[in-house]
Design a protein around this motif. Sequence first.
Motif, short mmCIF file in Angstrom:
data_model
loop_
_atom_site.label_atom_id
_atom_site.label_comp_id
_atom_site.label_asym_id
_atom_site.label_seq_id
_atom_site.Cartn_x
_atom_site.Cartn_y
_atom_site.Cartn_z
N GLY A 1 0.79 -1.24 0.00
CA GLY A 1 0.00 0.00 0.00
C GLY A 1 0.82 1.29 0.00
O GLY A 1 0.26 2.37 -0.10
N SER A 2 2.12 1.18 0.10
CA SER A 2 2.98 2.36 0.20
C SER A 2 2.85 3.30 -1.00
O SER A 2 3.06 4.51 -0.89
N GLU A 3 2.50 2.74 -2.15
CA GLU A 3 2.47 3.51 -3.40
C GLU A 3 1.44 4.65 -3.40
O GLU A 3 1.53 5.55 -4.24
N VAL A 4 0.48 4.62 -2.48
CA VAL A 4 -0.50 5.71 -2.44
C VAL A 4 -0.41 6.51 -1.13
O VAL A 4 -1.38 7.12 -0.70
N THR A 5 0.77 6.50 -0.50
CA THR A 5 0.93 7.30 0.71
C THR A 5 2.05 8.32 0.54
O THR A 5 3.01 8.09 -0.19
N PRO A 6 1.92 9.46 1.24
CA PRO A 6 2.99 10.46 1.21
C PRO A 6 4.00 10.24 2.35
O PRO A 6 4.55 11.18 2.90
N ILE A 7 4.17 8.97 2.75
CA ILE A 7 4.98 8.64 3.93
C ILE A 7 6.24 7.90 3.50
O ILE A 7 6.19 7.01 2.64
N LEU A 8 7.35 8.23 4.14
CA LEU A 8 8.62 7.56 3.83
C LEU A 8 9.39 7.31 5.13
O LEU A 8 9.63 8.23 5.90
N GLY A 9 9.76 6.04 5.34
CA GLY A 9 10.62 5.69 6.48
C GLY A 9 12.00 5.37 5.93
O GLY A 9 12.14 4.56 5.02
N GLU A 10 13.03 6.03 6.47
CA GLU A 10 14.40 5.81 5.99
C GLU A 10 15.29 5.44 7.17
O GLU A 10 15.04 5.85 8.30
N THR A 11 16.38 4.69 6.87
CA THR A 11 17.29 4.34 7.96
C THR A 11 18.69 4.83 7.66
O THR A 11 19.16 4.80 6.53
#
Length: 363
Positions: A133-143
């Motif tokens: 579902g990530s493709e339709v969210t404005p959210i990004l988690g980075e490490t």
Amino acid sequence: MTDGTVTVVRPRLEPFTHTAAPTRIVFGRGALARIGDEVERLGCRRALVLTTPQQREQGIELVAALGSLAAGAFDGATMHTPVAVTEEATVRLAELDADCVVAFGGGSTTGLGKAVASRTGVPQVVVPTTYAGSEVTPILGETEGGVKTTRSGPEILPDTVIYDPDLTDGLPVPLSVTSGLNAMAHALEGLYARDGSPVFSAFAEQGLRAFHDALPALLDHPGDQDARDLALYGAWMCGTVLGGVGMSIHHKICHTLGGSLDLPHAETHAVLLPHTIGYVAEAAADALIPAVDIFDDPLGAALFDFASSLRAPQRLRDLGVAESDLDTVTDLALAKPYWSPRPLEHQGIRSVLHDAWAGKRPS
Ligand code: NAD
């Protein structure tokens, strides 16, 4: 009724605000054939195709399909979107003089596309091959340096998503199940979100119904195309909810567990879901009525039985969590206050984690 009149009970509409995301959705079997048109539609001429190493071959095929619209491929996408990988891909983008990214794969590849696009401003097309579902969210988690940072913003939201169920026909059943339960978690938390709307609730309900019907069918017949279509449609529905409203206890606990113990993403969601939803089910009873209608009452136990029937992982101990980790995770999950329909208290969260660790059916 004795006098012949029928009383219709309508649900009460509370005031709400709703913002629809501008992402263009192209859905259907064979939709990948439209990739070139979609790249051109964004005004782009040279696409950098992103994949994981596991999906390298499909990336190469996509480069061939794009023909002169492809600048090249980068196959280094990996879990948790490490900043070092993003920097490598960004250098590749510049070297190849690419003017957009096409992320082909699951949430990890989508994450890389978002990270590159948000740094460089290039448009992004996503071709999802899981139900994350990530493709339709404005959210990004980075490490970076072992620390995961999550941010959100319009520059992260993909421009175009091509949902082609053909690409999910070969998604292994265990990954289909855990990815589907991960998507369902977005919808369930969306139902009781404080900033929800009737539109997002309708998306959540449709997404839950899609997975309720599709996942058992896929267990018996992984190539069932109707079920695959439905599941990918459900992924869009559930992802849209995640992108539009705030998440709560379930996502918080999963991120805490995943971040502190480096656990697999979809499996962690799958194990926790019956327990976190069971914890809030009474407090959020009205909001969760659509889910109860679909899965049964009590909801936590019904979700546990559903996951069990799908042979999903059901014990944190099987994911490598030690019982001695549970106190630390409880403290971390409670360290920063956040809203939950049922107030969070140490003993309750510790017992949610313990039940999930032991695989105990919620009562
Ligand atoms: P994934 O992207 O890590 O994919 C898992 C593996 O499956 C990879 O090796 C991938 O190449 C392979 N794979 C993908 N599709 C396949 C297919 N059709 N057939 C065979 N193999 C396939 O897993 P995921 O669960 O899709 O995504 C998890 C990641 O997405 C996590 O890092 C999570 O944090 C992130 N995520 C982010 C959001 C967001 O809104 N930012 C939402 C959901 C998930």
